[in-house]
Design a protein around this motif. Structure first.
Motif, mmCIF file in Angstrom:
data_model
loop_
_atom_site.group_PDB
_atom_site.id
_atom_site.type_symbol
_atom_site.label_atom_id
_atom_site.label_comp_id
_atom_site.label_asym_id
_atom_site.label_seq_id
_atom_site.Cartn_x
_atom_site.Cartn_y
_atom_site.Cartn_z
ATOM 1 N N ALA A 98 0.819 -1.210 0.000
ATOM 2 C CA ALA A 98 0.000 0.000 0.000
ATOM 3 C C ALA A 98 0.850 1.255 0.000
ATOM 4 N N LEU A 99 0.304 2.318 -0.578
ATOM 5 C CA LEU A 99 0.827 3.660 -0.391
ATOM 6 C C LEU A 99 0.004 4.276 0.732
ATOM 7 N N VAL A 100 0.638 4.470 1.880
ATOM 8 C CA VAL A 100 -0.074 4.916 3.075
ATOM 9 C C VAL A 100 -0.121 6.442 3.071
ATOM 10 N N LYS A 101 -1.321 6.984 2.948
ATOM 11 C CA LYS A 101 -1.508 8.427 2.863
ATOM 12 C C LYS A 101 -1.939 8.944 4.236
ATOM 13 N N ILE A 102 -1.194 9.937 4.729
ATOM 14 C CA ILE A 102 -1.373 10.408 6.101
ATOM 15 C C ILE A 102 -1.356 11.929 6.119
ATOM 16 N N TYR A 103 -2.212 12.527 6.897
ATOM 17 C CA TYR A 103 -2.140 13.973 7.112
ATOM 18 C C TYR A 103 -1.183 14.216 8.281
ATOM 19 N N ASN A 104 -0.016 14.755 7.971
ATOM 20 C CA ASN A 104 1.112 14.915 8.899
ATOM 21 C C ASN A 104 1.797 13.566 9.115
ATOM 22 N N ALA A 105 2.373 13.061 8.035
ATOM 23 C CA ALA A 105 2.940 11.715 8.033
ATOM 24 C C ALA A 105 4.087 11.547 9.019
ATOM 25 N N SER A 106 4.942 12.557 9.172
ATOM 26 C CA SER A 106 6.099 12.400 10.055
ATOM 27 C C SER A 106 5.666 12.132 11.491
ATOM 28 N N TYR A 107 4.567 12.739 11.929
ATOM 29 C CA TYR A 107 4.074 12.530 13.292
ATOM 30 C C TYR A 107 3.525 11.116 13.471
ATOM 31 N N ASP A 108 2.623 10.703 12.587
ATOM 32 C CA ASP A 108 2.007 9.381 12.753
ATOM 33 C C ASP A 108 3.014 8.259 12.557
ATOM 34 N N ARG A 109 3.967 8.451 11.671
ATOM 35 C CA ARG A 109 4.999 7.424 11.494
ATOM 36 C C ARG A 109 5.851 7.295 12.752
ATOM 37 N N ARG A 110 6.176 8.435 13.370
ATOM 38 C CA ARG A 110 6.969 8.387 14.610
ATOM 39 C C ARG A 110 6.193 7.704 15.719
ATOM 40 N N LEU A 111 4.917 8.043 15.882
ATOM 41 C CA LEU A 111 4.121 7.417 16.936
ATOM 42 C C LEU A 111 3.918 5.933 16.671
ATOM 43 N N LEU A 112 3.794 5.568 15.422
ATOM 44 C CA LEU A 112 3.681 4.155 15.064
ATOM 45 C C LEU A 112 4.945 3.405 15.477
ATOM 46 N N GLN A 113 6.084 3.997 15.183
ATOM 47 C CA GLN A 113 7.357 3.357 15.489
ATOM 48 C C GLN A 113 7.563 3.239 16.995
ATOM 49 N N GLN A 114 7.343 4.328 17.734
ATOM 50 C CA GLN A 114 7.656 4.293 19.162
ATOM 51 C C GLN A 114 6.647 3.466 19.958
ATOM 52 N N THR A 115 5.402 3.380 19.477
ATOM 53 C CA THR A 115 4.432 2.514 20.143
ATOM 54 C C THR A 115 4.798 1.050 19.939
ATOM 55 N N ALA A 116 5.174 0.686 18.710
ATOM 56 C CA ALA A 116 5.566 -0.693 18.432
ATOM 57 C C ALA A 116 6.816 -1.080 19.218
ATOM 58 N N GLU A 117 7.754 -0.166 19.351
ATOM 59 C CA GLU A 117 8.998 -0.468 20.064
ATOM 60 C C GLU A 117 8.764 -0.745 21.538
ATOM 61 N N ARG A 118 7.700 -0.216 22.105
ATOM 62 C CA ARG A 118 7.370 -0.512 23.505
ATOM 63 C C ARG A 118 7.184 -2.011 23.712
ATOM 64 N N TYR A 119 6.718 -2.684 22.663
ATOM 65 C CA TYR A 119 6.419 -4.114 22.761
ATOM 66 C C TYR A 119 7.421 -4.944 21.959
ATOM 67 N N GLU A 120 8.537 -4.319 21.604
ATOM 68 C CA GLU A 120 9.611 -4.983 20.859
ATOM 69 C C GLU A 120 9.097 -5.556 19.535
ATOM 70 N N LEU A 121 8.214 -4.806 18.904
ATOM 71 C CA LEU A 121 7.696 -5.167 17.589
ATOM 72 C C LEU A 121 8.294 -4.232 16.540
ATOM 73 N N GLU A 122 8.400 -4.709 15.319
ATOM 74 C CA GLU A 122 9.018 -3.932 14.255
ATOM 75 C C GLU A 122 7.985 -3.424 13.269
ATOM 76 N N VAL A 123 8.280 -2.247 12.711
ATOM 77 C CA VAL A 123 7.466 -1.661 11.656
ATOM 78 C C VAL A 123 8.321 -1.625 10.392
ATOM 79 N N PRO A 124 7.850 -2.189 9.286
ATOM 80 C CA PRO A 124 8.643 -2.152 8.060
ATOM 81 C C PRO A 124 8.743 -0.732 7.518
ATOM 82 N N GLN A 125 9.685 -0.524 6.629
ATOM 83 C CA GLN A 125 9.774 0.772 5.969
ATOM 84 C C GLN A 125 8.573 0.904 5.037
#
Length: 260
Positions: A98-125
């Motif tokens: 998918a091409l993930v379309k986000i309003y303010n992508a840098s924010y949601d991508r960061r929150l996605l990454q740091q939330t997943a890292e809390r549980y030692e889960l990975e987010v692909p590029q």
């Protein structure tokens, strides 16, 4: 045994390849803005407006009153909601191909990454597109604005949508993106029409114009037209007359009616 796709590192896709990806719209509501903030609501909407995912998510920390004042979600609202590990795989599956379309992508991508890292889960590029940046660059010379204001400027009816709700914001982003895409298609069509018309005008200019007169700005005969003055309806009725120049001395071409 090979790990599931969402745990494997993915290479960034070239820009031309993103055109082949299916668009999905993604948004979150969170406990805040900082490095310890967590996602507490997920929304994913398809290109046709179908809600693919809409769920609250339990968080480990507290939800500050300032965050609740924005989205209205309290810790009590999360009782019975799934934890992040319970939604992670499902969410990543929506992003696959998918091409993930986000309003303010840098924010949601960061929150996605740091939330997943809390549980030692990975987010692909991910292949993402920031609709906020695209809108700002296209209409406001790079100055960004809120999603609600952007929809207001474009007179998009969002009366049926609750703002600061993850799935609702996805739908607002989708409608805004549709308006921009339609506008870009119109601009492209106009540009292609201008290019075709210019080519048709230039076809009236002979390959060798050395034997033609050079009309100065002050000596243009009545009824003659410059290249920019020619209209599509004129192409069958005008012919090349010679060279000319504008008031600034820039060289150009002059055309006369065929009956003159």
């Amino acid at each position: 045994m090979e790990p599931p796709w969402f745990l494997r590192k993915a290479a960034l896709k070239p820009i031309e390849e993103t055109r082949m990806l299916k668009p999905v719209y993604f948004d979150t509501e969170t406990t805040g803005l900082g490095s310890d903030a967590e996602i507490i609501q997920i929304g994913v909407v398809g290109a046709d407006g179908t809600v693919l995912m809409d769920t609250l998510v339990q968080c480990q920390g507290e939800i500050p009153e300032s965050a609740t004042a924005v989205h209205g979600i309290t810790k009590a609202d999360l009782v019975g909601a799934p934890t992040w590990p319970e939604v992670h795989e499902q969410l990543m599956a929506h992003f696959d191909g998918a091409l993930v379309k986000i309003y303010n992508a840098s924010y949601d991508r960061r929150l996605l990454q740091q939330t997943a890292e809390r549980y030692e889960l990975e987010v692909p590029q991910l292949a993402t597109q920031c609709i906020m940046r695209r809108y700002a660059d296209l209409y406001f010379d790079g100055q960004w604005m809120s999603l609600v204001n952007a929809c207001g400027y474009e007179r998009i009816d969002v009366s049926d949508i609750k703002a600061h709700d993850a799935a609702g914001d996805c739908e607002m982003t989708r409608r805004l993106d549709a308006i921009m895409s339609a506008d870009e298609l119109r601009r492209q069509a106009r540009a292609e029409y201008r290019d075709r018309l210019l080519a048709q005008k230039m076809a009236l200019v002979p390959g060798d114009i050395s034997g033609y007169p050079d009309f100065r700005q002050v000596s243009r005969p009545l009824g003659f037209k410059t290249l920019s003055q020619l209209r599509k309806r004129d192409l069958d009725n005008y012919e090349f007359a010679g060279r000319c120049c504008d008031t600034y001395g820039n060289p150009g071409y002059l055309f006369k009616p065929k009956d003159q």
